[in-house]
Design an enzyme around this catalytic site. Structure first.
Site, short mmCIF file in Angstrom:
data_model
loop_
_atom_site.label_atom_id
_atom_site.label_comp_id
_atom_site.label_asym_id
_atom_site.label_seq_id
_atom_site.Cartn_x
_atom_site.Cartn_y
_atom_site.Cartn_z
N ARG A 74 4.69 8.30 11.32
CA ARG A 74 3.77 7.63 12.25
C ARG A 74 4.40 6.43 12.95
O ARG A 74 3.94 6.03 14.02
CB ARG A 74 2.47 7.25 11.52
CG ARG A 74 1.60 8.47 11.21
CD ARG A 74 0.30 8.07 10.52
NE ARG A 74 0.51 7.57 9.19
CZ ARG A 74 0.61 8.33 8.09
NH1 ARG A 74 0.51 9.64 8.18
NH2 ARG A 74 0.79 7.78 6.91
N GLU A 111 4.74 3.43 -6.84
CA GLU A 111 3.94 3.15 -8.03
C GLU A 111 4.44 4.01 -9.20
O GLU A 111 4.62 3.53 -10.31
CB GLU A 111 2.48 3.45 -7.71
CG GLU A 111 1.52 2.83 -8.72
CD GLU A 111 0.08 3.10 -8.34
OE1 GLU A 111 -0.17 3.70 -7.29
OE2 GLU A 111 -0.78 2.70 -9.14
P1 AMP Z 1 4.26 1.10 1.58
O1 AMP Z 1 5.69 1.52 1.41
O2 AMP Z 1 3.50 1.02 0.29
O3 AMP Z 1 4.14 -0.19 2.40
O4 AMP Z 1 3.53 2.26 2.40
C1 AMP Z 1 3.65 2.33 3.76
C2 AMP Z 1 3.70 3.75 4.24
O5 AMP Z 1 2.73 4.58 3.58
C3 AMP Z 1 3.39 3.81 5.73
O6 AMP Z 1 4.35 4.64 6.33
C4 AMP Z 1 1.99 4.35 5.82
O7 AMP Z 1 1.92 5.32 6.83
C5 AMP Z 1 1.68 4.97 4.45
N1 AMP Z 1 0.43 4.45 3.85
C6 AMP Z 1 0.34 3.78 2.66
N2 AMP Z 1 -0.93 3.48 2.37
C7 AMP Z 1 -1.68 3.95 3.38
C8 AMP Z 1 -3.09 3.93 3.69
N3 AMP Z 1 -3.99 3.34 2.86
N4 AMP Z 1 -3.52 4.48 4.83
C9 AMP Z 1 -2.62 5.07 5.68
N5 AMP Z 1 -1.28 5.12 5.45
C10 AMP Z 1 -0.81 4.58 4.32
#
Ligand code: AMP
Length: 187
Positions: A74, A111
């Site tokens: 995305r 996680e």
């Molecule tokens: P993080 O590495 O935990 O910051 O996760 C970020 C990535 O996971 C991004 O590329 C988001 O597209 C996806 N992502 C994580 N949590 C969500 C959520 N609650 N809603 C949509 N996309 C999420």
């Protein structure tokens, strides 16, 4: 003496309000307990999508970025139109095994377990100043790994940018110190 008039809402805050209203919450996706912030409803509104891409492009201009990089998948939706609008080069941060040429990898913890991202090793010249874009900041693991990868390739991260920051997860704390972070909408 007359008091100063209230300034109008900045375009950015007006845009943030409209983007917030357009984002669709999908409970329990992709697994129970996760509230997924679905940005496909932003893409469905052509003028709004164009404004969000312009917001990324403006940030890139203001930060003096010479290159943009989008995180699969995305992040591509925002980094690519912004780079094209500015006539700047675009680099791709991809999941393992997708890029055809020689790559550099970075693993990061989730996680449960680990994940990995890759970039072509010739994504940037040595003096590149990079804006990194993704749709959403959650725990910060993905963007933190992307920053490490860009730096590993010898370039500087001058800005990271998101449509959404789930700030209650404190993802910003995981990002490298000193790198400017912007998000249109914070929860
Ligand atoms: P993080 O590495 O935990 O910051 O996760 C970020 C990535 O996971 C991004 O590329 C988001 O597209 C996806 N992502 C994580 N949590 C969500 C959520 N609650 N809603 C949509 N996309 C999420």
């Amino acid at each position: 003496m007359s008091t100063a008039p209230t300034p109008p809402a900045t375009p950015a805050s007006d845009l943030a309000t409209r983007v917030r209203a357009a984002i669709r919450d999908v409970p329990d996706f992709p697994k129970p307990g996760i509230l997924f912030k679905d940005i496909t409803t932003v893409l469905q509104d052509g003028p709004l999508y164009a404004e969000v891409c312009r917001w990324f492009a403006d940030l890139a201009k203001r930060s003096g970025a010479t290159h943009l990089a989008g995180i699969e998948s995305r992040g591509f939706l925002f980094a690519a139109p912004a780079a094209a609008a500015l006539g700047l080069p675009l680099a791709l941060v991809r999941k393992p095994g997708k890029l055809p040429y020689r790559t550099r990898k970075c693993s990061y913890s989730l996680e449960y377990g680990t994940d990995c991202i890759e970039m072509h090793e010739d994504s940037f010249p040595a003096d590149a100043r990079v804006l990194l874009a993704d749709d959403l900041l959650a725990t910060g693991g993905t963007m933190s790994a992307a920053c490490s990868l860009v730096r590993d390739l010898g370039a500087e991260v001058v800005q990271v940018a998101f449509v959404v920051d789930l700030s209650f997860l404190n993802g910003r704390a995981r990002l490298p110190a000193g790198v400017p972070v912007e998000a249109l909408v914070r929860y």
